[in-house]
Design a protein around this motif. Sequence first.
Motif, mmCIF file in Angstrom:
data_model
loop_
_atom_site.group_PDB
_atom_site.id
_atom_site.type_symbol
_atom_site.label_atom_id
_atom_site.label_comp_id
_atom_site.label_asym_id
_atom_site.label_seq_id
_atom_site.Cartn_x
_atom_site.Cartn_y
_atom_site.Cartn_z
ATOM 1 N N ARG A 57 0.893 -1.168 -0.075
ATOM 2 C CA ARG A 57 0.130 -0.065 -0.052
ATOM 3 C C ARG A 57 0.915 1.235 -0.017
ATOM 4 O O ARG A 57 0.462 2.335 -0.527
ATOM 5 N N LEU A 58 2.002 1.240 0.652
ATOM 6 C CA LEU A 58 2.823 2.223 0.972
ATOM 7 C C LEU A 58 3.958 2.261 -0.396
ATOM 8 O O LEU A 58 4.604 1.035 -0.655
ATOM 9 N N PRO A 59 4.494 3.326 -0.948
ATOM 10 C CA PRO A 59 5.541 3.205 -1.904
ATOM 11 C C PRO A 59 6.774 2.783 -1.227
ATOM 12 O O PRO A 59 7.158 2.939 -0.108
ATOM 13 N N LEU A 100 5.705 -1.541 6.326
ATOM 14 C CA LEU A 100 5.100 -0.936 7.712
ATOM 15 C C LEU A 100 4.727 0.688 7.741
ATOM 16 O O LEU A 100 5.309 1.305 7.312
ATOM 17 N N ALA A 101 3.350 0.879 8.323
ATOM 18 C CA ALA A 101 3.112 2.437 8.561
ATOM 19 C C ALA A 101 3.882 2.907 9.631
ATOM 20 O O ALA A 101 3.403 3.310 10.646
ATOM 21 N N VAL A 102 4.953 2.758 9.701
ATOM 22 C CA VAL A 102 6.144 3.606 10.543
ATOM 23 C C VAL A 102 6.739 4.647 9.931
ATOM 24 O O VAL A 102 7.654 4.229 8.938
ATOM 25 N N PRO A 103 6.522 5.834 10.284
ATOM 26 C CA PRO A 103 7.206 7.134 9.684
ATOM 27 C C PRO A 103 8.640 6.534 9.768
ATOM 28 O O PRO A 103 9.343 6.051 10.996
ATOM 29 N N PRO A 104 9.649 7.046 8.877
ATOM 30 C CA PRO A 104 11.091 7.017 8.904
ATOM 31 C C PRO A 104 11.590 7.567 10.138
ATOM 32 O O PRO A 104 10.787 8.655 10.687
#
Length: 375
Positions: A198-200, A238-242
């Motif tokens: 879902r995320l690039p 993972l929906a974990v911001p860098p």
Amino acid sequence: MGGRKRKLKSLAETITNSNRKASKKKEKLELQTWSDLPAELLELIVSRLTLQDNIRVSVVCKRWHSAAISVRVINQSPLLMYFPRFGDLYEFYDPSRRKIYSLELPELTGSRICYTKDGWLLLYRPRSHRVFFFNPFTRKIIKVPRFELTYQIVAFSCAPTSSSCILFTLKHISPTVVAISTCRPGEREWTTVNLQNRLPFVSSIWNKLVFCNGVFYCLSLTGWLGVFNPEERSWSVLAVPPPKCPENFFAKNWWKGKFMAEHEGNILVIYTCSSENPIIFKLDQTNMVWEEMTTLDGVTLFASFLSSHARTDLPGIMRNSVYFSKVRFYGRCCISYSLDSCRYHPRKDCHDWGEQDPFKKIWIEAPQDFSTLNW
């Protein structure tokens, strides 16, 4: 005349007193023994000894016992392996002993390094697309099916002698689709599947891979973390911001100067910048956020571009530090960063890790008794 005599008498007394002090100082120095060595110098000397000699030194006296225990090496530190531009002579630098060993390895001719784990090298021959494992300490070779590696990295889960070993690589087809390829030693071909996220996620030679808790973690150029489960054959970003770094970190080659390692189920990421001290983050897998670390609690990290390692129970002077893949002063000192003193050793001029050639040096885990090999 009387004043002159008094001055001469005073001068004679001064000379006499100086001679007495010098004599006492000389006597004191002559009476000094090995037990009077400064603690730092004693630890430095003892840190050069083998484990057996360290144990012998520890029974001399209480002070030597404390010094021996503080630097006793229970685990062998990884070795920094150099890949020569020409020829078959490979050098291995031991940071704990500050010593360089050499081996003739004609088996590696025409190959480039891909990854290391458990004392094994994973190598690739671009001309023939040949992929193979090699153990430089036993000289054992394990071949795997041919596979074309272009601008992607590859890793493996454990030693290829284990039945649970699996190789893993990926490349992006589009920002939301990746092609994941896997293979086990003994299989006849690689298995490739296209999976969506879902995320690039963009693959690159500068991505980082580690195997931890039964899954492969892949850190992208921009700091997003992808996860592949080889048993379920599932992939997700993972929906974990860098990790959050200071603005001055985003300078030239900032996306190259990253390293990733695992330790006891934790994912650790090291961000570097040529003008700043490194920052280390740990993934909080409960709250799914990156936490900045101010201490490694005695752990030592060995950072190289294609694979990094964590070690415990190394000499006291090496603990709570990050050792990078660069040696200075003709092998006498490996560049490291101490979280205790918050500075590089030796003192930093400018370390642009993004400018280093990723295929020339790599840390490899060595057997405990490697120094007895036929170097």
